[in-house]
Design a protein around this motif. Sequence first.
Motif, PDB file in Angstrom:
ATOM      1  N   SER A  32       0.831  -1.202   0.000  1.00 27.50           N
ATOM      2  CA  SER A  32       0.000   0.000   0.000  1.00 27.50           C
ATOM      3  C   SER A  32       0.865   1.252   0.000  1.00 27.50           C
ATOM      4  O   SER A  32       1.566   1.523   0.968  1.00 27.50           O
ATOM      5  N   HIS A  33       0.861   1.974  -1.113  1.00 25.54           N
ATOM      6  CA  HIS A  33       1.589   3.243  -1.239  1.00 25.54           C
ATOM      7  C   HIS A  33       3.052   3.120  -0.806  1.00 25.54           C
ATOM      8  O   HIS A  33       3.527   3.881   0.029  1.00 25.54           O
ATOM      9  N   PRO A  34       3.793   2.160  -1.364  1.00 26.45           N
ATOM     10  CA  PRO A  34       5.173   1.952  -0.908  1.00 26.45           C
ATOM     11  C   PRO A  34       6.120   3.044  -1.389  1.00 26.45           C
ATOM     12  O   PRO A  34       5.851   3.757  -2.359  1.00 26.45           O
ATOM     13  N   THR A  35       7.246   3.147  -0.699  1.00 24.09           N
ATOM     14  CA  THR A  35       8.342   3.988  -1.167  1.00 24.09           C
ATOM     15  C   THR A  35       9.139   3.174  -2.190  1.00 24.09           C
ATOM     16  O   THR A  35       8.956   1.952  -2.303  1.00 24.09           O
ATOM     17  N   ALA A  36      10.043   3.825  -2.889  1.00 21.68           N
ATOM     18  CA  ALA A  36      10.895   3.120  -3.855  1.00 21.68           C
ATOM     19  C   ALA A  36      11.727   2.055  -3.141  1.00 21.68           C
ATOM     20  O   ALA A  36      11.924   0.958  -3.653  1.00 21.68           O
ATOM     21  N   GLU A  65       4.731   7.610 -17.672  1.00 20.74           N
ATOM     22  CA  GLU A  65       3.753   6.964 -18.562  1.00 20.74           C
ATOM     23  C   GLU A  65       2.327   7.015 -17.982  1.00 20.74           C
ATOM     24  O   GLU A  65       1.411   6.416 -18.531  1.00 20.74           O
ATOM     25  N   ASN A  66       2.157   7.719 -16.860  1.00 24.82           N
ATOM     26  CA  ASN A  66       0.854   7.852 -16.179  1.00 24.82           C
ATOM     27  C   ASN A  66       0.285   6.515 -15.715  1.00 24.82           C
ATOM     28  O   ASN A  66      -0.929   6.356 -15.611  1.00 24.82           O
ATOM     29  N   LYS A  67       1.156   5.563 -15.416  1.00 29.50           N
ATOM     30  CA  LYS A  67       0.714   4.271 -14.880  1.00 29.50           C
ATOM     31  C   LYS A  67       0.815   4.242 -13.364  1.00 29.50           C
ATOM     32  O   LYS A  67       0.288   3.350 -12.715  1.00 29.50           O
ATOM     33  N   LEU A  68       1.519   5.228 -12.806  1.00 34.59           N
ATOM     34  CA  LEU A  68       1.680   5.384 -11.364  1.00 34.59           C
ATOM     35  C   LEU A  68       1.562   6.846 -11.004  1.00 34.59           C
ATOM     36  O   LEU A  68       1.804   7.722 -11.838  1.00 34.59           O
ATOM     37  N   GLY A  77      10.971  10.969   1.159  1.00 34.96           N
ATOM     38  CA  GLY A  77      10.767   9.974   0.117  1.00 34.96           C
ATOM     39  C   GLY A  77       9.381   9.968  -0.498  1.00 34.96           C
ATOM     40  O   GLY A  77       8.380  10.193   0.180  1.00 34.96           O
ATOM     41  N   ALA A  78       9.360   9.707  -1.775  1.00 37.54           N
ATOM     42  CA  ALA A  78       8.094   9.616  -2.501  1.00 37.54           C
ATOM     43  C   ALA A  78       7.441   8.271  -2.232  1.00 37.54           C
ATOM     44  O   ALA A  78       8.121   7.262  -2.045  1.00 37.54           O
ATOM     45  N   HIS A  79       6.131   8.276  -2.205  1.00 33.52           N
ATOM     46  CA  HIS A  79       5.338   7.049  -2.127  1.00 33.52           C
ATOM     47  C   HIS A  79       4.681   6.883  -3.486  1.00 33.52           C
ATOM     48  O   HIS A  79       4.342   7.872  -4.142  1.00 33.52           O
ATOM     49  N   PHE A  80       4.477   5.649  -3.907  1.00 30.61           N
ATOM     50  CA  PHE A  80       3.914   5.385  -5.221  1.00 30.61           C
ATOM     51  C   PHE A  80       2.551   4.728  -5.104  1.00 30.61           C
ATOM     52  O   PHE A  80       2.318   3.915  -4.212  1.00 30.61           O
ATOM     53  N   ASP A  81       1.669   5.111  -6.000  1.00 33.68           N
ATOM     54  CA  ASP A  81       0.281   4.643  -5.979  1.00 33.68           C
ATOM     55  C   ASP A  81      -0.096   4.204  -7.382  1.00 33.68           C
ATOM     56  O   ASP A  81       0.065   4.963  -8.338  1.00 33.68           O
ATOM     57  N   PHE A  90      -5.099  10.209   3.163  1.00 33.33           N
ATOM     58  CA  PHE A  90      -4.882  10.515   4.571  1.00 33.33           C
ATOM     59  C   PHE A  90      -3.531   9.898   4.933  1.00 33.33           C
ATOM     60  O   PHE A  90      -3.280   8.724   4.630  1.00 33.33           O
ATOM     61  N   TYR A  91      -2.670  10.686   5.566  1.00 34.37           N
ATOM     62  CA  TYR A  91      -1.343  10.225   5.970  1.00 34.37           C
ATOM     63  C   TYR A  91      -1.269  10.164   7.489  1.00 34.37           C
ATOM     64  O   TYR A  91      -1.535  11.165   8.168  1.00 34.37           O
ATOM     65  N   CYS A  92      -0.923   8.989   8.024  1.00 38.93           N
ATOM     66  CA  CYS A  92      -0.739   8.832   9.467  1.00 38.93           C
ATOM     67  C   CYS A  92       0.710   9.171   9.812  1.00 38.93           C
ATOM     68  O   CYS A  92       1.636   8.507   9.332  1.00 38.93           O
ATOM     69  N   ARG A  93       0.883  10.172  10.638  1.00 43.39           N
ATOM     70  CA  ARG A  93       2.234  10.624  10.997  1.00 43.39           C
ATOM     71  C   ARG A  93       2.939   9.683  11.976  1.00 43.39           C
ATOM     72  O   ARG A  93       4.138   9.790  12.189  1.00 43.39           O
ATOM     73  N   VAL A  94       2.198   8.729  12.552  1.00 43.83           N
ATOM     74  CA  VAL A  94       2.801   7.783  13.492  1.00 43.83           C
ATOM     75  C   VAL A  94       3.355   6.565  12.751  1.00 43.83           C
ATOM     76  O   VAL A  94       4.529   6.219  12.887  1.00 43.83           O
ATOM     77  N   CYS A  95       2.523   5.907  11.959  1.00 37.37           N
ATOM     78  CA  CYS A  95       2.965   4.679  11.267  1.00 37.37           C
ATOM     79  C   CYS A  95       3.393   4.936   9.816  1.00 37.37           C
ATOM     80  O   CYS A  95       3.827   4.026   9.126  1.00 37.37           O
ATOM     81  N   ASN A  96       3.270   6.184   9.357  1.00 38.10           N
ATOM     82  CA  ASN A  96       3.655   6.597   7.996  1.00 38.10           C
ATOM     83  C   ASN A  96       2.843   5.922   6.901  1.00 38.10           C
ATOM     84  O   ASN A  96       3.284   5.835   5.761  1.00 38.10           O
ATOM     85  N   LYS A  97       1.650   5.431   7.225  1.00 37.83           N
ATOM     86  CA  LYS A  97       0.814   4.764   6.239  1.00 37.83           C
ATOM     87  C   LYS A  97      -0.077   5.787   5.530  1.00 37.83           C
ATOM     88  O   LYS A  97      -0.532   6.752   6.134  1.00 37.83           O
ATOM     89  N   LEU A  98      -0.285   5.556   4.244  1.00 40.10           N
ATOM     90  CA  LEU A  98      -1.199   6.381   3.453  1.00 40.10           C
ATOM     91  C   LEU A  98      -2.482   5.601   3.201  1.00 40.10           C
ATOM     92  O   LEU A  98      -2.432   4.417   2.885  1.00 40.10           O
ATOM     93  N   TYR A  99      -3.598   6.278   3.324  1.00 40.53           N
ATOM     94  CA  TYR A  99      -4.904   5.671   3.073  1.00 40.53           C
ATOM     95  C   TYR A  99      -5.568   6.414   1.925  1.00 40.53           C
ATOM     96  O   TYR A  99      -5.500   7.648   1.853  1.00 40.53           O
TER      97      TYR A  99
END
Length: 148
Positions: A32-36, A65-68, A77-81, A90-99
């Motif tokens: 889910s929304h990983p970094t490189a 290529e607009n695939k990500l 760091g960038a996160h990819f979707d 929504f970004y959780c500043r504690v666990c760094n997870k993106l929803y």
Amino acid sequence: MHGHFSKQKEDLLKTRNTIQKKLIMESLNHLSHPTAEEVWLDISKSIPNVSRTTVYRNLNKLVDENKLVSLTLDQGGAHFDCNTQAHNHFYCRVCNKLYDLPHRDLDLSHFQDQLEGCAVEESEVLLKGVCQACQDKAEDLLGKESKA
């Protein structure tokens, strides 16, 4: 003969690149929304000798290529979707997870004065805070500490 070799080498590089892109997309589908870095760690389980540079380069190509979609947060760091449809986060500043959050158009009339003469082409909302899971963990820790 030299031209034939170059064509074979080019085809081999395209095939290898395609396999790497395929693995990157598979990785993005289960992370889910990983970094490189997280994508590289995941792919290196299948291809131990894959370089970070290769993964980063392919991620950037997929963005081009607009695939990500690349999401850059304050932390660097960038996160990819792989969800390229309009949506918010929504970004959780504690666990760094993106929803993912559903896309809602902003009422731009509130910004009329600041946007005078501007042509808004798209909007993206990033909400920041603490997710429910992290709030629950904090409550559990506080509960245990108060009993001690």
